[in-house]
Design a protein around this motif. Structure first.
Motif, PDB file in Angstrom:
ATOM      1  N   CYS A 287     122.185-100.087  12.348  1.00 57.48           N
ATOM      2  CA  CYS A 287     121.226 -99.764  13.398  1.00 57.48           C
ATOM      3  C   CYS A 287     120.207 -98.761  12.871  1.00 57.48           C
ATOM      4  O   CYS A 287     120.428 -98.097  11.848  1.00 57.48           O
ATOM      5  N   GLN A 288     119.096 -98.658  13.590  1.00 54.57           N
ATOM      6  CA  GLN A 288     118.058 -97.688  13.264  1.00 54.57           C
ATOM      7  C   GLN A 288     117.509 -97.117  14.556  1.00 54.57           C
ATOM      8  O   GLN A 288     117.193 -97.870  15.492  1.00 54.57           O
ATOM      9  N   TYR A 289     117.392 -95.788  14.620  1.00 53.81           N
ATOM     10  CA  TYR A 289     116.727 -95.163  15.755  1.00 53.81           C
ATOM     11  C   TYR A 289     115.236 -95.148  15.505  1.00 53.81           C
ATOM     12  O   TYR A 289     114.759 -94.764  14.434  1.00 53.81           O
ATOM     13  N   SER A 290     114.463 -95.564  16.522  1.00 52.45           N
ATOM     14  CA  SER A 290     113.009 -95.522  16.427  1.00 52.45           C
ATOM     15  C   SER A 290     112.414 -95.691  17.817  1.00 52.45           C
ATOM     16  O   SER A 290     112.984 -96.384  18.676  1.00 52.45           O
ATOM     17  N   GLU A 291     111.280 -95.055  18.050  1.00 55.32           N
ATOM     18  CA  GLU A 291     110.541 -95.308  19.278  1.00 55.32           C
ATOM     19  C   GLU A 291     109.838 -96.655  19.220  1.00 55.32           C
ATOM     20  O   GLU A 291     109.380 -97.169  20.246  1.00 55.32           O
ATOM     21  N   ASN A 292     109.739 -97.237  18.028  1.00 58.47           N
ATOM     22  CA  ASN A 292     109.179 -98.576  17.850  1.00 58.47           C
ATOM     23  C   ASN A 292     110.314 -99.587  17.983  1.00 58.47           C
ATOM     24  O   ASN A 292     111.205 -99.651  17.145  1.00 58.47           O
ATOM     25  N   ALA A 293     110.277-100.390  19.033  1.00 66.42           N
ATOM     26  CA  ALA A 293     111.378-101.309  19.329  1.00 66.42           C
ATOM     27  C   ALA A 293     111.566-102.392  18.265  1.00 66.42           C
ATOM     28  O   ALA A 293     112.587-103.078  18.262  1.00 66.42           O
ATOM     29  N   TYR A 294     110.595-102.539  17.385  1.00 66.16           N
ATOM     30  CA  TYR A 294     110.642-103.600  16.382  1.00 66.16           C
ATOM     31  C   TYR A 294     110.992-103.068  14.985  1.00 66.16           C
ATOM     32  O   TYR A 294     110.997-103.818  14.011  1.00 66.16           O
ATOM     33  N   ALA A 295     111.299-101.794  14.863  1.00 67.90           N
ATOM     34  CA  ALA A 295     111.393-101.130  13.561  1.00 67.90           C
ATOM     35  C   ALA A 295     112.412-101.764  12.623  1.00 67.90           C
ATOM     36  O   ALA A 295     112.191-101.816  11.406  1.00 67.90           O
ATOM     37  N   ILE A 296     113.513-102.244  13.155  1.00 74.21           N
ATOM     38  CA  ILE A 296     114.562-102.778  12.281  1.00 74.21           C
ATOM     39  C   ILE A 296     114.059-103.963  11.469  1.00 74.21           C
ATOM     40  O   ILE A 296     114.563-104.253  10.385  1.00 74.21           O
TER      41      ILE A 296
END
Length: 489
Positions: A287-296
């Motif tokens: 997983c990756q935390y990001s405010e950008n929902a597409y970041a992964i």
């Protein structure tokens, strides 16, 4: 007539079979819910963002994820986009593509008593009659005239085809083929007949994310990574079920999730998705935390740009970039919480750089380790398979025959050394064969095949190879450094 030489000299050419191809470990599958790919087609393959934009436009979730994937540097080669049937779908009949001549409105304005027969939702066939196209000015108008007479379905013109879609959804939603009716037959003009229609698909029931993942696994073996990018994303509970499924697969795949919920930054919160994935010890999910929902998608893109056939090509995701993704501005405590939860992040540093941090699976492994070892498993598997498959006679059940397999495995291990996955080092695990704990693997790997003299008669009669054991020393990667400077005046 002269006699053929083959009367005396006969030459037969035997062309050996081509080696079985290895899997690609650089293909991401984005599962979305846009009504572009139907439930029957399920998956499309793209090599450029332009192709994605042509099908999905530039505002669909699938496009936005694809843009980050293809926006990586170096650029990955292949992307798959598939349909998640998040809601039940309608059955439809998509007619054949009309040529420029067939699209002339004059073909229709001469028809004042058109008709055709079509069945909707498995019911009695509807006999559409008296269709008058004399006043229409375009093919949208043709569809409108048909709609007035059509019940329980909708006719549309999509710019190149006529499509009739049922008004209902689910497995009972169907649209039949058009057949000849009374008056002037227009079934062939619409290209909705069984001979001319290009796509006739029944409706599908809604499916959960894990049901979608199972369908995609059965549909194609080509993709390796999976992520969801839909108008409504899977819940945390649904994502965990997908991770459970991916973890148990025989053919290795991996699953990635972007976490936008800021609760993952709190050490007090222990039921966030990252914590739950860590607690489950998933080695095939991250997983990756990001405010950008597409970041992964960007993280996948960097990972899937690796060419395992090239020299020193394997990477660690730590310190890499995510183009077009805004880096998170974290404090030290938040970064520590994410590290403890094994949650990746693209973050800023005070030296005016931004990097992907950690590069870990949710379980106790790094992403690059799992990626590389999945490749190595496939490389060894196919190397052994091709020894058996390409043999013109047989691989004998002798030490010499087993040595053919050992050599093939050694070739795959040499590739792993060449690409940087494996390197010389001290073997600290339990030994086997001639390998002992704390021995130095100067080649980076060691292969041991049990002598056939020790094989049981039952295994020999079953034509089994003796066990072949392989030790490989991962090259690893340096991600953190401690430097001690002593100063003397």
């Amino acid at each position: 007539m002269a006699l053929p030489v083959s009367n005396l000299v006969r030459v037969v050419i035997n062309l050996s079979p081509l080696a079985a191809a290895r899997r690609s470990f650089g293909v991401l599958n984005i599962a979305g819910d846009s009504n572009v790919i139907d439930g029957s087609e399920r998956i499309r393959t793209y090599t450029t963002i332009e192709g994605v934009a042509l099908d999905f436009g530039t505002s669909a979730p699938e496009y936005k994820a694809a843009a980050l994937y293809f926006g990586q540097s170096p650029k990955p080669k292949t992307l798959m986009i598939s349909r998640w049937l998040r809601t039940a779908t309608s059955g439809f009949n998509k007619g054949g593509i009309l040529s420029t001549a067939e699209q002339l409105i004059s073909n229709w304005t001469a028809i004042t008593n058109g008709g055709f027969v079509i069945a909707i939702d498995g019911g009695a066939a509807q006999n559409l009659t008296g269709l008058n196209f004399g006043a229409v000015t375009n093919l949208n108008g043709v569809a409108t005239v048909i709609n007035v007479a059509l019940a329980d379905a909708t006719c549309t013109w999509n710019g190149s085809q006529f499509v009739i879609t049922s008004d209902t959804t689910g497995v009972s939603s169907t649209v039949g083929y058009a057949t000849t009716g009374s008056g002037t037959n227009i079934a062939s003009l619409l290209k909705l007949t069984s001979a001319l229609s290009v796509d006739n698909v029944d409706g599908f029931a809604a499916e959960t994310p894990v049901e979608c993942a199972a369908a995609l696994v059965n549909k194609s073996a080509l993709w390796y990574g999976l992520m969801f990018q839909a108008s409504t994303q899977p819940t945390d509970e649904q994502s965990l079920l997908v991770s459970d499924f991916i973890e148990a697969l025989d053919l290795s795949r991996i699953y990635g999730v972007t976490i936008t919920d800021t609760s993952v930054l709190s050490a007090v919160v222990t039921d966030d998705l990252a914590s739950l994935q860590k607690d489950a010890g998933y080695k095939k999910s991250f997983c990756q935390y990001s405010e950008n929902a597409y970041a992964i998608a960007s993280l996948f893109g960097r990972m899937f740009s690796v060419n395992f056939s090239a020299n020193r090509s394997t990477i660690t995701l730590m310190y890499k970039q995510e183009p077009s993704v805004t880096a998170e501005d974290l404090d030290v405590n938040q970064a520590a919480v994410l590290k403890d939860k094994r949650c990746n992040v693209f973050t800023t540093y005070v030296n005016d750089t931004s990097i992907i941090q950690y590069g870990v699976m949710s379980g106790s492994a790094y992403i690059d380790e799992i990626h590389g070892l999945d490749w190595l498993q496939d490389a060894v598997q196919n190397a052994c398979y091709n020894v058996l498959y390409q043999s013109k006679t047989k691989v004998p059940q002798t030490d010499a025959g087993v040595n053919q397999l050992v050599n093939a495995i050694g070739g795959a291990c040499e590739e792993a050394v060449n690409n940087g996955l494996v390197a010389p080092g001290v073997w600290t695990a339990d030994g086997f064969g001639q390998l002992n704990t704390d021995d130095y693997l100067k080649s980076g790997y060691y292969i041991y095949a049990q002598p056939l003299a020790l094989q049981s008669q039952a295994d020999r009669e079953a034509r089994l190879s003796p066990p072949i054991q392989v030790a490989v020393k991962l090259a690893g990667a340096i991600q953190e450094v401690d430097v001690l400077i002593d100063v003397n005046r």
